[in-house]
Every structure is written in structure tokens, then in C-alpha cells.
Write an enzyme that holds these catalytic residues in place. Structure first.
Site, PDB file in Angstrom:
ATOM      1  CB  SER A   1       7.525   2.729   5.226  1.00  7.86           C
ATOM      2  OG  SER A   1       6.975   1.796   6.142  1.00  7.86           O
TER       3      SER A   1
ATOM      4  CD  GLU B   1      -3.173  -5.412   1.020  1.00 10.73           C
ATOM      5  OE1 GLU B   1      -2.897  -4.940   2.120  1.00 10.73           O
ATOM      6  OE2 GLU B   1      -2.709  -4.960  -0.039  1.00 10.73           O
TER       7      GLU B   1
ATOM      8  CE  LYS C   1       4.402  -5.703   6.800  1.00 16.68           C
ATOM      9  NZ  LYS C   1       3.846  -4.355   6.731  1.00 16.68           N
TER      10      LYS C   1
ATOM     11  N   GLY D   1       0.808  -1.216   0.000  1.00 13.57           N
ATOM     12  CA  GLY D   1       0.000   0.000   0.000  1.00 13.57           C
ATOM     13  C   GLY D   1       0.842   1.267   0.000  1.00 13.57           C
ATOM     14  CB  SER D   2       3.997   2.264   1.539  1.00  7.68           C
ATOM     15  OG  SER D   2       3.342   2.451   2.774  1.00  7.68           O
TER      16      SER D   2
ATOM     17  CG  HIS E   1       2.230  -9.860 -27.414  1.00  7.22           C
ATOM     18  ND1 HIS E   1       2.471  -9.897 -28.769  1.00  7.22           N
ATOM     19  CD2 HIS E   1       1.676  -8.647 -27.164  1.00  7.22           C
ATOM     20  CE1 HIS E   1       2.112  -8.747 -29.307  1.00  7.22           C
ATOM     21  NE2 HIS E   1       1.616  -7.966 -28.354  1.00  7.22           N
TER      22      HIS E   1
HETATM   23  C1  F6R Z   1      -1.729  -3.048   4.560  1.00  9.25           C
HETATM   24  C2  F6R Z   1      -1.027  -2.838   3.288  1.00  9.25           C
HETATM   25  C3  F6R Z   1       0.318  -3.467   3.095  1.00  9.25           C
HETATM   26  C4  F6R Z   1       1.441  -2.532   3.593  1.00  9.25           C
HETATM   27  C5  F6R Z   1       2.819  -3.162   3.367  1.00  9.25           C
HETATM   28  C6  F6R Z   1       3.965  -2.235   3.735  1.00  9.25           C
HETATM   29  O1  F6R Z   1      -2.867  -2.244   4.613  1.00  9.25           O
HETATM   30  O2  F6R Z   1      -1.538  -2.219   2.423  1.00  9.25           O
HETATM   31  O3  F6R Z   1       0.474  -3.746   1.721  1.00  9.25           O
HETATM   32  O4  F6R Z   1       1.376  -1.310   2.936  1.00  9.25           O
HETATM   33  O5  F6R Z   1       2.923  -4.330   4.107  1.00  9.25           O
HETATM   34  O6  F6R Z   1       3.822  -1.694   5.012  1.00  9.25           O
HETATM   35  P1  F6R Z   1       4.002  -0.124   5.208  1.00  9.25           P
HETATM   36  O7  F6R Z   1       2.985   0.519   4.327  1.00  9.25           O
HETATM   37  O8  F6R Z   1       3.760   0.132   6.650  1.00  9.25           O
HETATM   38  O9  F6R Z   1       5.403   0.194   4.793  1.00  9.25           O
END
Ligand code: F6R
Length: 355
Positions: A100, A238, A348, A58-59, A254
Site C-alpha cells: 500500500s 485516473e 476515502k 495502483g498498489s 465468447h
Molecule cells: C491513486 C491510485 C489509487 C490507489 C488506491 C490504493 O494514484 O492509484 O488506485 O493506489 O486507492 O491506495 P494505496 O496505493 O495508498 O494503498
């Protein structure tokens, strides 16, 4: 489908209020623009010959959006880095956005450290964590975004400030008109797709119904809707907790098109969504038409979702925003709370104590 018009039931399933966050996305984008306008920028940030965005999930998607918009109007290339190793070409002539939401994502912190070693010019975007601390220690400009969101639900905060900063630095043209168009359009779409609009008048709710019990496959087109297709896929993963796939015209013509040949009984469980734009390349339009003719008997259905607006920013955000609504409505139809992403959290946690 009736549950999508039942506010009591929606609240019961959507315990953390993801639908409301999606409905409020236009306001988030407005606030995000202010963050980009307010951050202090030094003169040396202007002296760069390329751009890079470091960020995962998401970031990171904001980097994909930025690349599509910037590379269509400027000579600057944008590298989107989603991994542990910083490409060699990123150096002191590169303006790097280290993004992030949590500030703790290990891949992003890894490439951020390499960017510091290479003396890249760095701006951090985060709600806190190690990224914020290290950026402060090194004296980097930091765009501090509000806490309390899921990273993917904070896309406005994580993406729009980059665009505003680049325009303030004179690295891209003024974004004022595009931003104002996009904000107006998003507000209109928020009402059109909101929970208050009944299924009968709400195409996002209807499309969620079409995707229920199927594997969604989202096809965008190169240079415009590709990052939106990726965003749809990730939001379906998600928020809705369903496996979704994506690809891009013309490349998929292709290779992937052949994959819809055998296993017809299985591939009928896949529902395709083509992301379209009225001004897409005429050959892309033709390819989509022929692809539909060739494969429609082998997939469950093919739907189309259209970009709206004039600027690239408005077009991309409009088609992406519809996907955000669809993903939340599909979660609700599945009886799943859209907010938690337990697999990501568990992974994580297990990685953290395990270097
Ligand atoms: C959770 C999401 C994940 C996080 C990814 C990175 O909502 O979208 O894809 O974005 O795990 O974590 P961050 O964004 O905290 O660096």
C-alpha cells in the site's frame, strides 16, 4: 493537438508534473531494483509453497504483473487479493507482499491483519502509514518506497522490488537479464514518447488525439498483456478522467464481441486499442484479425499497440509504459490536471469517519 507540443501550456495544465514523473519512470525502475536488492531477507522466507500480493488500485496492479511473470516460469501460484477477505488457502506456507503506497488503505490493512493471524511470511511495501508501523511492530521486512508520488505513478517502486526479492530468495530464476533489457528499453521509450517529441513523430501523442472525445476500450491477451490492458484502463480513468474499459482475448470472443452489435450509433463513440505481441499465440492473432473484421463497422476505430523487447518483463512494461504516456497526453488534451483523483480522495475521506 498543438497544445501537446507547447511546453508552457503543458506546465499550466499539468500542475503537479505527472508528465515528468512518467518521463522519469525508467530512473524510478532503476532505483526500485536497488530497493529490492537492499532489503534484508531472512532464510525462512524461502520456505513457502505459494505467493500472494495484497493491494488495491495502483498498489495492486504490481501483483497482476507479478502473477503474469512468475506463473509463466515457476510452479508457484500467485494470488492477487483486492478486497477485505483473505482467501482460505493463504497460510503459513505463503509468502505475502502487503503493498500500500500510503500504508492506509483499509482493504489492504484488513487482509494484512488476517495474514498475520494465519502466520503467513510477510514483506511490506509502503511509503509509511499504519502498514509501515504494523510491519515494524511485527518485525517484518519492509521495502520503504519514497514519498511524494501518486500511488499509480510509483508503479516501479511497488512492483519491481517483489520480482528482485523472489529472485534473491531463489523462488524464481535470476531476473538480471530481463531487468537489464527492460530498463534499457524503457529509457529508449521515454525519449521516443517524451513531451519533446512533436506530435508528428510521437505515436503516444497521436493515439491520445485519436481517443479524445471517445470511450477507450483496451483489449489485451490472456497470460501476457492482460495486466497491461488493466493498467491502461486505470491510467485512462485516473490520469485522463475518462471512462475506459478493458477485456482480454480469447475470453471476450465468447461474450463481449456480441455487445458490439446493436446501438451502433452509440458504440461508434468507443475506440478500441488491441495490445499485441509478435510472439502472441497464433490463434490469438487470428482471433484479433477476425474480431476486427466483424466489429470494425460498429466502433469508432481499432488501433494496435505492440510490445517490444524479448523477455516477458520487457514486453509487458513496454506496452504498459506507452499507455501511461497516452493517458497523460489525453488528460492534457482534455485540459485536465492528470494528478488529482478527487473522487478517490473524497470517497476515502467519507469512509474514514464512517465505520
Ligand atoms: C491513486 C491510485 C489509487 C490507489 C488506491 C490504493 O494514484 O492509484 O488506485 O493506489 O486507492 O491506495 P494505496 O496505493 O495508498 O494503498
Amino acid at each position: 493537438m498543438v497544445i501537446l507540443d507547447d511546453t508552457g501550456k503543458i506546465k499550466e495544465i499539468d500542475r503537479s508534473g505527472m508528465l515528468r514523473t512518467v518521463e522519469e519512470f525508467p530512473r524510478q525502475c532503476r532505483d526500485a531494483v536497488s530497493l529490492g536488492e537492499e532489503v534484508k531477507l531472512s532464510e525462512d522466507l524461502k520456505k513457502v509453497s505459494s505467493l500472494a500480493v495484497l493491494g488495491m488500485g495502483g498498489s495492486g496492479i504490481g501483483g497482476d504483473l507479478l502473477k503474469t511473470i512468475v506463473e509463466s516460469e515457476s510452479k508457484l501460484s500467485v494470488s492477487v487479493v483486492k478486497g477485505y477477505d483473505l482467501p482460505r488457502h493463504i497460510d503459513s506456507d505463503t509468502l505475502v507482499f502487503a503493498v500500500s503506497y500510503s500504508g492506509e488503505t483499509e482493504e489492504t490493512l484488513s487482509v494484512f491483519a488476517q495474514a498475520i493471524d494465519r502466520r503467513a511470511k510477510i514483506i511490506a511495501i509502503t511509503s509509511g502509514g499504519s502498514l509501515q508501523e504494523q510491519a515494524a511492530r511485527n518485525g517484518f521486512s519492509t521495502i520503504k518506497v519514497p514519498t511524494g508520488y501518486q500511488p499509480r505513478a510509483a508503479l516501479g517502486f511497488l512492483f519491481l522490488p517483489m520480482l528482485i526479492v523472489l529472485s534473491r530468495l531463489g523462488l524464481i530464476s535470476s531476473q538480471e537479464a530481463a531487468v537489464s533489457e527492460a530498463l534499457g528499453l524503457l529509457a529508449a521509450l521515454s525519449s521516443r514518447f517524451s513531451s519533446k517529441q512533436p506530435v508528428s513523430e510521437n505515436s503516444a501523442k497521436q493515439l491520445a488525439g485519436e481517443l479524445l472525445g471517445k470511450f477507450p476500450v483496451i483489449y489485451g491477451s490472456d497470460g501476457l498483456t492482460a495486466p497491461a490492458a488493466l493498467r491502461w484502463k486505470c491510467q485512462l480513468d485516473e490520469n485522463s478522467k475518462v471512462q475506459a474499459f478493458w477485456n482480454v482475448f480469447p475470453e471476450l470472443n465468447h461474450n463481449e464481441i456480441v455487445g458490439w452489435e446493436l446501438l451502433k450509433e452509440l458504440t461508434r463513440n468507443f475506440v478500441l486499442v488491441f495490445l499485441r505481441d509478435k510472439k502472441e499465440h497464433p490463434r490469438i492473432a487470428k482471433r484479433m484479425e477476425i474480431t476486427r473484421e466483424l466489429i470494425s463497422g460498429h466502433v469508432g476505430a481499432i488501433h494496435q499497440v505492440w510490445c517490444e523487447g524479448k523477455s516477458r518483463l520487457a514486453k509487458i512494461l513496454s506496452v504498459l509504459y506507452q499507455g501511461d504516456f497516452v493517458s497523460v497526453y489525453l488528460a492534457l488534451l482534455n485540459g485536465a490536471d492528470p494528478t488529482p483523483v478527487d473522487r478517490i480522495r473524497l470517497l476515502k475521506e467519507r469512509l474514514a469517519g464512517n465505520w
